[in-house]
Design a protein around this motif. Structure first.
Motif, PDB file in Angstrom:
ATOM      1  N   TYR A  52       0.620  -1.693   0.094  1.00 23.05           N
ATOM      2  CA  TYR A  52       0.185  -0.188  -0.228  1.00 23.05           C
ATOM      3  C   TYR A  52       0.767   1.448   0.142  1.00 23.05           C
ATOM      4  O   TYR A  52       1.034   1.814  -1.031  1.00 23.05           O
ATOM      5  CB  TYR A  52      -0.728   0.196   1.134  1.00 23.05           C
ATOM      6  CG  TYR A  52      -1.809   1.275   1.457  1.00 23.05           C
ATOM      7  CD1 TYR A  52      -2.949   0.913   0.414  1.00 23.05           C
ATOM      8  CD2 TYR A  52      -1.243   2.088   1.837  1.00 23.05           C
ATOM      9  CE1 TYR A  52      -4.139   2.386   0.100  1.00 23.05           C
ATOM     10  CE2 TYR A  52      -1.851   3.516   1.719  1.00 23.05           C
ATOM     11  CZ  TYR A  52      -3.379   3.628   1.386  1.00 23.05           C
ATOM     12  OH  TYR A  52      -4.118   4.208   0.891  1.00 23.05           O
ATOM     13  N   TRP A  55       2.529   1.893  -2.986  1.00 20.96           N
ATOM     14  CA  TRP A  55       1.466   2.218  -4.285  1.00 20.96           C
ATOM     15  C   TRP A  55       1.940   3.772  -4.270  1.00 20.96           C
ATOM     16  O   TRP A  55       0.814   4.271  -5.187  1.00 20.96           O
ATOM     17  CB  TRP A  55      -0.532   1.471  -4.008  1.00 20.96           C
ATOM     18  CG  TRP A  55      -1.122   2.040  -5.384  1.00 20.96           C
ATOM     19  CD1 TRP A  55      -1.250   1.885  -6.498  1.00 20.96           C
ATOM     20  CD2 TRP A  55      -1.806   2.437  -4.371  1.00 20.96           C
ATOM     21  NE1 TRP A  55      -1.822   2.003  -6.767  1.00 20.96           N
ATOM     22  CE2 TRP A  55      -2.748   3.027  -5.942  1.00 20.96           C
ATOM     23  CE3 TRP A  55      -2.798   2.572  -3.091  1.00 20.96           C
ATOM     24  CZ2 TRP A  55      -3.930   3.404  -5.549  1.00 20.96           C
ATOM     25  CZ3 TRP A  55      -4.172   2.825  -3.305  1.00 20.96           C
ATOM     26  CH2 TRP A  55      -4.548   3.769  -4.133  1.00 20.96           C
ATOM     27  N   GLN A  56       1.215   4.108  -2.890  1.00 20.37           N
ATOM     28  CA  GLN A  56       1.361   5.204  -2.744  1.00 20.37           C
ATOM     29  C   GLN A  56       1.971   6.228  -2.891  1.00 20.37           C
ATOM     30  O   GLN A  56       1.925   7.286  -3.063  1.00 20.37           O
ATOM     31  CB  GLN A  56       0.633   5.548  -1.428  1.00 20.37           C
ATOM     32  CG  GLN A  56      -1.043   5.106  -0.724  1.00 20.37           C
ATOM     33  CD  GLN A  56      -1.821   6.675  -2.005  1.00 20.37           C
ATOM     34  OE1 GLN A  56      -1.567   6.968  -1.166  1.00 20.37           O
ATOM     35  NE2 GLN A  56      -3.153   5.961  -1.992  1.00 20.37           N
ATOM     36  N   GLY A  79      -1.870   4.956   5.827  1.00 17.97           N
ATOM     37  CA  GLY A  79      -2.319   4.543   4.904  1.00 17.97           C
ATOM     38  C   GLY A  79      -1.694   2.607   5.924  1.00 17.97           C
ATOM     39  O   GLY A  79      -2.229   1.685   6.152  1.00 17.97           O
ATOM     40  N   LYS A  80      -0.191   2.253   5.629  1.00 11.02           N
ATOM     41  CA  LYS A  80       0.525   0.972   6.060  1.00 11.02           C
ATOM     42  C   LYS A  80      -0.018   0.909   7.773  1.00 11.02           C
ATOM     43  O   LYS A  80      -0.101  -0.094   7.812  1.00 11.02           O
ATOM     44  CB  LYS A  80       1.922   1.416   5.874  1.00 11.02           C
ATOM     45  CG  LYS A  80       3.079   0.805   6.260  1.00 11.02           C
ATOM     46  CD  LYS A  80       4.796   1.284   5.929  1.00 11.02           C
ATOM     47  CE  LYS A  80       5.459  -0.018   6.421  1.00 11.02           C
ATOM     48  NZ  LYS A  80       6.925   0.416   6.079  1.00 11.02           N
ATOM     49  N   LEU A  83      -3.837  -0.273   7.601  1.00  7.07           N
ATOM     50  CA  LEU A  83      -3.905  -2.075   7.381  1.00  7.07           C
ATOM     51  C   LEU A  83      -2.828  -2.613   8.598  1.00  7.07           C
ATOM     52  O   LEU A  83      -3.800  -3.540   9.014  1.00  7.07           O
ATOM     53  CB  LEU A  83      -2.571  -1.741   5.898  1.00  7.07           C
ATOM     54  CG  LEU A  83      -3.651  -0.825   4.693  1.00  7.07           C
ATOM     55  CD1 LEU A  83      -2.780  -1.243   3.666  1.00  7.07           C
ATOM     56  CD2 LEU A  83      -4.912  -2.077   4.683  1.00  7.07           C
TER      57      LEU A  83
END
Length: 125
Positions: A52, A55-56, A79-80, A83
């Protein structure tokens, strides 16, 4: 620059994904199926967070996109963290039987891959 190398990020994401079945296989050979399943889940949690972030972080490029790049790095890190936190909470709450040591060991293996892969990658260039 290694800090913004998309090829390195792609390779690292693949290497970490390959670590998932390796963690499970090692745990199965050394311990038992519960530890193997737990190690695979821990490695999966680590990989999801890293994938993630990658990707970001690498969505934008170019000097004109510097604000978007910075924002995407922040979103990637937040986000990491989310998650990984949610992944551990779900697994600890919902997976029985579970080996905490196996879970954390699989996660650690993915993190170690993140530290060692860039060294290997740079030597190959």
């Amino acid at each position: 620059s290694p800090l913004i190398d998309r090829q390195l990020a792609r390779g690292l994401t693949i290497a970490q994904a390959i670590t998932i079945p390796i963690a499970a296989a090692l745990a199965a050979l050394i311990w038992n199926p519960v530890v193997a399943k737990s190690a695979a889940l821990g490695a999966l949690i680590g990989w999801m967070g890293s994938a993630y972030f990658a990707w970001q972080a690498f969505r934008y490029s170019g000097a004109g996109a510097s604000r978007r790049i910075l924002g995407s790095f922040y979103r990637g890190m937040i986000g990491k963290f989310m998650l990984i936190t949610i992944g551990f909470a779900v697994v600890f709450a919902g997976v029985k039987p579970l080996s905490a040591a196996g879970l954390l060991g699989g996660f650690a293996l993915v993190q170690i891959t993140a530290w060692l892969f860039p060294l290997w990658f740079e030597r190959r260039r």
